[in-house]
Scaffold this active site. Structure first.
Site, PDB file in Angstrom:
ATOM      1  N   ASN A  98      46.251  43.661  48.169  1.00  0.00           N
ATOM      2  CA  ASN A  98      45.680  43.703  46.869  1.00  0.00           C
ATOM      3  C   ASN A  98      45.777  45.294  46.649  1.00  0.00           C
ATOM      4  O   ASN A  98      45.503  46.200  47.414  1.00  0.00           O
ATOM      5  CB  ASN A  98      44.133  43.532  46.885  1.00  0.00           C
ATOM      6  CG  ASN A  98      43.743  41.946  47.409  1.00  0.00           C
ATOM      7  OD1 ASN A  98      44.521  41.119  46.761  1.00  0.00           O
ATOM      8  ND2 ASN A  98      42.784  41.606  47.989  1.00  0.00           N
ATOM      9  N   HIS A 134      46.274  41.900  54.369  1.00  0.00           N
ATOM     10  CA  HIS A 134      45.438  40.676  54.889  1.00  0.00           C
ATOM     11  C   HIS A 134      46.654  39.944  55.492  1.00  0.00           C
ATOM     12  O   HIS A 134      47.582  39.723  54.946  1.00  0.00           O
ATOM     13  CB  HIS A 134      44.876  40.031  53.837  1.00  0.00           C
ATOM     14  CG  HIS A 134      43.887  40.896  52.969  1.00  0.00           C
ATOM     15  ND1 HIS A 134      42.523  40.605  53.188  1.00  0.00           N
ATOM     16  CD2 HIS A 134      43.894  41.823  51.948  1.00  0.00           C
ATOM     17  CE1 HIS A 134      41.891  41.275  52.372  1.00  0.00           C
ATOM     18  NE2 HIS A 134      42.768  42.030  51.627  1.00  0.00           N
ATOM     19  N   HIS A 159      45.700  48.180  53.266  1.00  0.00           N
ATOM     20  CA  HIS A 159      45.522  47.211  54.387  1.00  0.00           C
ATOM     21  C   HIS A 159      46.018  46.003  53.957  1.00  0.00           C
ATOM     22  O   HIS A 159      46.341  45.580  52.795  1.00  0.00           O
ATOM     23  CB  HIS A 159      43.911  46.847  54.686  1.00  0.00           C
ATOM     24  CG  HIS A 159      43.025  46.456  53.256  1.00  0.00           C
ATOM     25  ND1 HIS A 159      42.642  47.275  52.480  1.00  0.00           N
ATOM     26  CD2 HIS A 159      42.667  45.333  52.833  1.00  0.00           C
ATOM     27  CE1 HIS A 159      42.037  46.849  51.298  1.00  0.00           C
ATOM     28  NE2 HIS A 159      41.931  45.453  51.660  1.00  0.00           N
ATOM     29  N   ASP A 203      38.865  40.437  59.846  1.00  0.00           N
ATOM     30  CA  ASP A 203      37.819  40.604  58.422  1.00  0.00           C
ATOM     31  C   ASP A 203      36.588  40.256  58.881  1.00  0.00           C
ATOM     32  O   ASP A 203      36.166  38.933  59.196  1.00  0.00           O
ATOM     33  CB  ASP A 203      38.521  40.060  57.473  1.00  0.00           C
ATOM     34  CG  ASP A 203      38.144  40.150  56.182  1.00  0.00           C
ATOM     35  OD1 ASP A 203      38.853  41.009  55.467  1.00  0.00           O
ATOM     36  OD2 ASP A 203      37.025  39.928  55.503  1.00  0.00           O
ATOM     37  N   ILE A 204      35.547  40.784  58.363  1.00  0.00           N
ATOM     38  CA  ILE A 204      34.364  40.736  58.515  1.00  0.00           C
ATOM     39  C   ILE A 204      33.589  39.298  57.670  1.00  0.00           C
ATOM     40  O   ILE A 204      32.799  38.738  57.972  1.00  0.00           O
ATOM     41  CB  ILE A 204      33.321  41.994  57.864  1.00  0.00           C
ATOM     42  CG1 ILE A 204      32.002  41.903  58.605  1.00  0.00           C
ATOM     43  CG2 ILE A 204      33.274  41.941  56.673  1.00  0.00           C
ATOM     44  CD1 ILE A 204      31.360  43.203  58.798  1.00  0.00           C
TER      45      ILE A 204
HETATM   46  P1  AMP Z   1      40.177  44.110  49.419  1.00  0.00           P
HETATM   47  O1  AMP Z   1      39.772  43.251  48.325  1.00  0.00           O
HETATM   48  O2  AMP Z   1      41.724  43.842  49.667  1.00  0.00           O
HETATM   49  O3  AMP Z   1      39.977  45.823  49.410  1.00  0.00           O
HETATM   50  O4  AMP Z   1      39.806  43.597  50.882  1.00  0.00           O
HETATM   51  C1  AMP Z   1      38.725  44.261  51.742  1.00  0.00           C
HETATM   52  C2  AMP Z   1      38.407  43.457  52.895  1.00  0.00           C
HETATM   53  O5  AMP Z   1      37.644  44.168  53.921  1.00  0.00           O
HETATM   54  C3  AMP Z   1      37.460  42.285  52.499  1.00  0.00           C
HETATM   55  O6  AMP Z   1      38.218  41.149  52.741  1.00  0.00           O
HETATM   56  C4  AMP Z   1      36.379  42.438  53.190  1.00  0.00           C
HETATM   57  O7  AMP Z   1      35.921  41.207  53.562  1.00  0.00           O
HETATM   58  C5  AMP Z   1      36.856  43.285  54.451  1.00  0.00           C
HETATM   59  N1  AMP Z   1      35.919  44.272  55.070  1.00  0.00           N
HETATM   60  C6  AMP Z   1      34.809  44.976  54.338  1.00  0.00           C
HETATM   61  N2  AMP Z   1      34.200  45.632  55.081  1.00  0.00           N
HETATM   62  C7  AMP Z   1      34.652  45.278  56.569  1.00  0.00           C
HETATM   63  C8  AMP Z   1      34.100  45.564  57.824  1.00  0.00           C
HETATM   64  N3  AMP Z   1      33.155  46.481  58.104  1.00  0.00           N
HETATM   65  N4  AMP Z   1      35.027  45.225  58.691  1.00  0.00           N
HETATM   66  C9  AMP Z   1      35.582  44.320  58.414  1.00  0.00           C
HETATM   67  N5  AMP Z   1      36.388  43.890  57.366  1.00  0.00           N
HETATM   68  C10 AMP Z   1      35.789  44.376  56.354  1.00  0.00           C
END
Ligand code: AMP
Ligand code: ZN
Length: 111
Positions: free
Chosen positions: A86, A101, A99, A30-31
């Site tokens: 989520n 987590h 996805h 995760d970024i």
């Molecule tokens: P959600 O709130 O469950 O949709 O989580 C989306 C997740 O994606 C968040 O934890 C972000 O930090 C992560 N995220 C967004 N863009 C990227 C990216 N380019 N690379 C890796 N993780 C990302």
């Protein structure tokens, strides 16, 4: 799906820090990590969320779930880990490509 960030990550059009991939899934860091270890497990096919799942996806979902303990071990999370999915805006979903987590590490209990 052409305008989906995670589809672009699967395609390699957007860079990611991949830790695992196979014919069904891609796993990357995760970024914006919320714990020492914070991975995202995504299917290669575009599914917006758990709401999109059909019986034909049962094997894929089982594969994703069964992968989690193995990934956690490989990340050194011997004591356990947390899995969050989520679903929908009301559930805090921001990226509409399914996805899982995977979170873990010593600071996890504070989240
Ligand atoms: P959600 O709130 O469950 O949709 O989580 C989306 C997740 O994606 C968040 O934890 C972000 O930090 C992560 N995220 C967004 N863009 C990227 C990216 N380019 N690379 C890796 N993780 C990302
Ligand atoms: Zn997608």
């Amino acid at each position: 799906m052409s305008d989906c960030l995670f589809c672009k990550i699967v395609a390699g059009e957007v860079p990611s820090d991949r830790v695992y991939e196979d014919d069904q899934v891609v796993v990357f860091k995760d970024i914006n990590p919320k714990a020492k270890v914070h991975l995202l497990v995504i299917p290669r096919i575009h599914l917006a969320s758990l709401e999109d799942l059909q019986p034909q996806h049962d094997q894929l979902i089982a594969h994703m779930m069964r992968l989690l303990p193995r990934l956690a071990r490989e990340q050194g999370l011997e004591g356990g880990f947390r899995t969050i999915v989520n679903t929908g805006r009301g559930g805090g979903q921001v990226i509409f490509h399914l996805h899982l987590h995977l979170l873990g590490g010593p600071d996890l209990r504070t989240f």
